[in-house]
Design an enzyme around this catalytic site. Structure first.
Site, mmCIF file in Angstrom:
data_model
loop_
_atom_site.group_PDB
_atom_site.id
_atom_site.type_symbol
_atom_site.label_atom_id
_atom_site.label_comp_id
_atom_site.label_asym_id
_atom_site.label_seq_id
_atom_site.Cartn_x
_atom_site.Cartn_y
_atom_site.Cartn_z
ATOM 1 N N GLY A 129 19.470 52.064 34.837
ATOM 2 C CA GLY A 129 18.128 53.199 35.541
ATOM 3 C C GLY A 129 18.326 54.381 36.541
ATOM 4 O O GLY A 129 19.405 53.636 36.943
ATOM 5 N N GLN A 155 18.020 59.337 42.883
ATOM 6 C CA GLN A 155 18.629 58.787 43.059
ATOM 7 C C GLN A 155 20.140 59.716 43.216
ATOM 8 O O GLN A 155 21.184 59.744 43.118
ATOM 9 C CB GLN A 155 19.019 57.741 42.713
ATOM 10 N N CYS A 206 20.819 48.177 42.156
ATOM 11 C CA CYS A 206 20.275 49.343 42.322
ATOM 12 C C CYS A 206 21.850 49.961 42.222
ATOM 13 O O CYS A 206 22.430 49.539 43.417
ATOM 14 C CB CYS A 206 19.561 49.264 43.693
ATOM 15 N N LEU A 207 21.476 50.984 42.014
ATOM 16 C CA LEU A 207 22.810 52.083 41.883
ATOM 17 C C LEU A 207 22.758 52.728 43.812
ATOM 18 O O LEU A 207 23.881 53.452 43.664
ATOM 19 C CB LEU A 207 22.928 52.844 40.908
ATOM 20 N N HIS A 209 10.978 49.163 39.383
ATOM 21 C CA HIS A 209 12.023 49.044 40.154
ATOM 22 C C HIS A 209 11.288 51.088 40.186
ATOM 23 O O HIS A 209 12.117 51.751 41.038
ATOM 24 C CB HIS A 209 13.116 48.807 39.503
ATOM 25 N N GLU A 210 12.129 51.616 38.979
ATOM 26 C CA GLU A 210 12.420 53.283 39.261
ATOM 27 C C GLU A 210 11.118 54.230 39.584
ATOM 28 O O GLU A 210 11.131 54.575 40.448
ATOM 29 C CB GLU A 210 12.622 53.629 37.222
ATOM 30 N N HIS A 265 10.429 53.806 43.006
ATOM 31 C CA HIS A 265 11.998 55.083 43.682
ATOM 32 C C HIS A 265 11.090 56.172 43.788
ATOM 33 O O HIS A 265 11.353 56.744 45.553
ATOM 34 C CB HIS A 265 12.839 55.333 42.693
HETATM 35 NI NI NI Z 1 17.192 51.908 42.314
#
Ligand code: NI
Length: 167
Positions: free
Chosen positions: A46, A51, A93-94, A135-136, A139
């Protein structure tokens, strides 16, 4: 289009409250297409707009590797309407390269969102799909997965977090 750069923990943009998308423009569609390229490149599941430096309410998911049904999901202005159950699992998480922690989440969510064609949809998700949506969506509210772990555990991670953090 220039290669999108993934924002790393420590950058203030990850703590911002994102604003609703007002219009689905060709530019937005192109940007989202590019996000899928970025996500594939880093083999992620994701990716949210902040991000990649955009403080607007949208994210993408590519669950192809784990759940064939939900490959290439785009959620614009998502709203989690209800949650139920509980799941605990390892999350990454990226924006936190190399960090994986156990995070407790709701096991099911009902989420309303706008798709790329501007249609309102409601999806009932569970398991990994539900975890990714939570999670997204976090963000988009400036919330990060490390905010979900207890202070003691976060203290134990502080060394790792410091290494990741950009200053
Ligand atoms: Ni993330």
């Amino acid at each position: 289009m220039a290669r999108q750069k993934i924002v790393i923990y420590g950058d203030e943009v990850l703590r911002e409250m994102c604003t609703p998308v007002k219009e689905i423009t060709p530019e937005l569609k192109e940007f989202i297409e590019e996000m899928f390229v970025t996500l594939r490149r880093v083999k992620g599941v994701g990716l949210s707009a902040p991000q990649v430096g955009v403080t607007e309410r949208f994210f993408i998911l590519d669950l192809e590797a784990v759940e064939l049904e939900h490959d290439k999901v785009v959620m614009i202005n998502p709203e989690i309407l209800s949650t139920s159950g509980e799941q605990c699992g390892e999350e990454g998480c990226l924006s936190f390269p190399g960090l994986f922690v156990e995070v407790s989440r709701a096991n099911e969510v009902v989420c309303r969102y706008t798709d790329l064609d501007g249609k309102q949809k409601v999806v009932r998700a569970e398991g990994l799909f539900a975890r990714a949506i939570q999670h997204e969506t976090d963000h988009l509210n400036g919330v990060l997965f490390i905010d979900h772990i207890d202070p003691v555990e976060r203290e134990m991670l502080s060394g790792k977090l410091k290494k990741i953090k950009v200053s």
